[in-house]
Design a protein around this motif. Structure first.
Motif, PDB file in Angstrom:
ATOM      1  N   UNK A  90     -53.605  25.455   5.196  1.00 18.60           N
ATOM      2  CA  UNK A  90     -54.541  24.983   4.164  1.00 18.60           C
ATOM      3  C   UNK A  90     -55.981  24.997   4.692  1.00 18.60           C
ATOM      4  N   UNK A  91     -56.152  24.633   5.968  1.00 18.31           N
ATOM      5  CA  UNK A  91     -57.496  24.631   6.561  1.00 18.31           C
ATOM      6  C   UNK A  91     -58.082  26.037   6.553  1.00 18.31           C
ATOM      7  N   UNK A  92     -57.258  27.026   6.861  1.00 17.65           N
ATOM      8  CA  UNK A  92     -57.743  28.418   6.814  1.00 17.65           C
ATOM      9  C   UNK A  92     -58.097  28.770   5.373  1.00 17.65           C
ATOM     10  N   UNK A  93     -57.212  28.405   4.420  1.00 20.59           N
ATOM     11  CA  UNK A  93     -57.471  28.729   3.008  1.00 20.59           C
ATOM     12  C   UNK A  93     -58.745  28.051   2.498  1.00 20.59           C
ATOM     13  N   UNK A  94     -59.046  26.860   3.038  1.00 18.68           N
ATOM     14  CA  UNK A  94     -60.257  26.136   2.608  1.00 18.68           C
ATOM     15  C   UNK A  94     -61.511  26.622   3.351  1.00 18.68           C
ATOM     16  N   UNK A  95     -61.331  27.537   4.288  1.00 21.92           N
ATOM     17  CA  UNK A  95     -62.476  28.095   5.008  1.00 21.92           C
ATOM     18  C   UNK A  95     -62.928  27.252   6.184  1.00 21.92           C
TER      19      UNK A  95
END
Ligand SMILES: N[C@@H](CCC[C@H](N)C(=O)O)C(=O)O
Length: 294
Positions: A90-95
């Motif tokens: 999720x952290x990667x998806x949120x940038x």
């Protein structure tokens, strides 16, 4: 309180509500939020709530973010292996790991310590905290059944009981036996997660877990899978990597380095899935008394 941005995610069926809390304003509400959001009838449903928050620890190596984990009953958990894998994706998806994308490394702070993660297209691999409090044998009798438990803390406290076959494991009353172990005075006051495992003919292990804090059997447990692999090494000489089959499907793979003194370089690899993303309306939160400065 303004609407909350969330994702429903799971790792091998261990499921979570993951909330973007990069300003940290939800921290004091986390117990009530977990109770409301993880309710499977009146909320989104989940074994636990994950808040993606800023890492405010002073000194020491910097983390990209803090993963705050709260079980569905509102009880804090120091660490959650499947939750941390979902949080990393999720952290990667949120940038939160700009320019690093999939296939690169990021680092999260947890109550158990720093956890590194590599997020690939379908899987997330964690470098776990160093296990502690290993006890090779904790004998207990639960409902007339003699158990010889292996105990270890792989981020949260675990015990492992091996059964003679996968068939015996399927028949086991995990909620009954697991709950009695979880509340046993031998593990007070913190309590313990109770894992049950059986070796399969191909050398992999089938496992089931009763989780402290969830207070139910869950479909998978990442830190519990690590505990099973380490127990299998000590009891049966299982070599890394150890393959674990949780109830919820998928495969969790545990790597480790072992010595007489303990374990290090414990890794947990497995799939994650994002089920849905959305916003929780402010009036739904307000109706549950969840109001905070916007
Ligand atoms: N499901 C988790 C463990 C979550 C924490 C646990 N219930 C506790 O509070 O001890 C995992 O995947 O590791």
């Amino acid at each position: 309180m303004r609407p909350l941005r969330f994702a429903r995610m799971h790792g091998c069926g261990n499921d979570f509500v993951v909330v973007d809390d990069r300003d940290g304003r939800l921290h004091t509400h986390r117990g009530d939020l977990a109770l409301a959001l993880c309710d499977r009838h009146k909320g989104l449903g989940g074994d636990g709530l994950i808040l993606i928050q800023p890492d405010e620890s002073q000194g020491g190596p910097a983390a990209d973010f803090r993963m705050t984990y709260v079980n569905r009953t509102g009880a804090d958990g120091e660490m959650c292996g499947n939750g941390a894998r979902c949080a990393a994706r999720r952290a990667v998806d949120l940038g939160l790991a700009p320019g690093r994308g999939h296939g690169t490394e990021l680092c999260m702070a947890t109550l158990a310590g720093l956890v590194r993660a590599i997020v690939d297209d379908s899987e997330v691999t964690l470098a776990m905290t160093i296990p502690s409090d290993e006890r090779s044998s904790v004998p207990l009798t639960i409902a007339g059944r003699k158990l010889d438990l292996f105990a270890i803390d792989t981020g949260v406290p675990h015990v492992v009981a091996f059964l003679e076959s996968p068939e015996a494991l399927e028949r086991l009353d995990v909620e009954g036996v697991g709950r009695a172990i979880r509340h046993h005075e031998a593990f007070a006051p913190k309590g313990v997660n109770a894992n049950f495992a059986a070796r399969r003919p191909d050398g992999s292990y089938r496992m089931r877990t009763y989780e402290r804090g969830v207070e139910l059997e869950t479909l998978a447990c990442g830190t519990g899978s690590a505990a099973v692999a380490l127990a299998a090494h000590r009891r049966f000489g299982a070599a890394a990597p150890v393959s674990i089959l949780p109830t919820g499907g998928g495969l969790l793979t545990i790597g480790f380095q072992a010595s007489d003194g303990g374990f290090r370089e414990v890794t947990l690899k497995g799939p994650t899935e994002t089920i849905a993303e959305g916003e929780i309306p402010a009036d739904w939160l307000a109706a549950r008394g969840l109001t905070a400065p916007a």
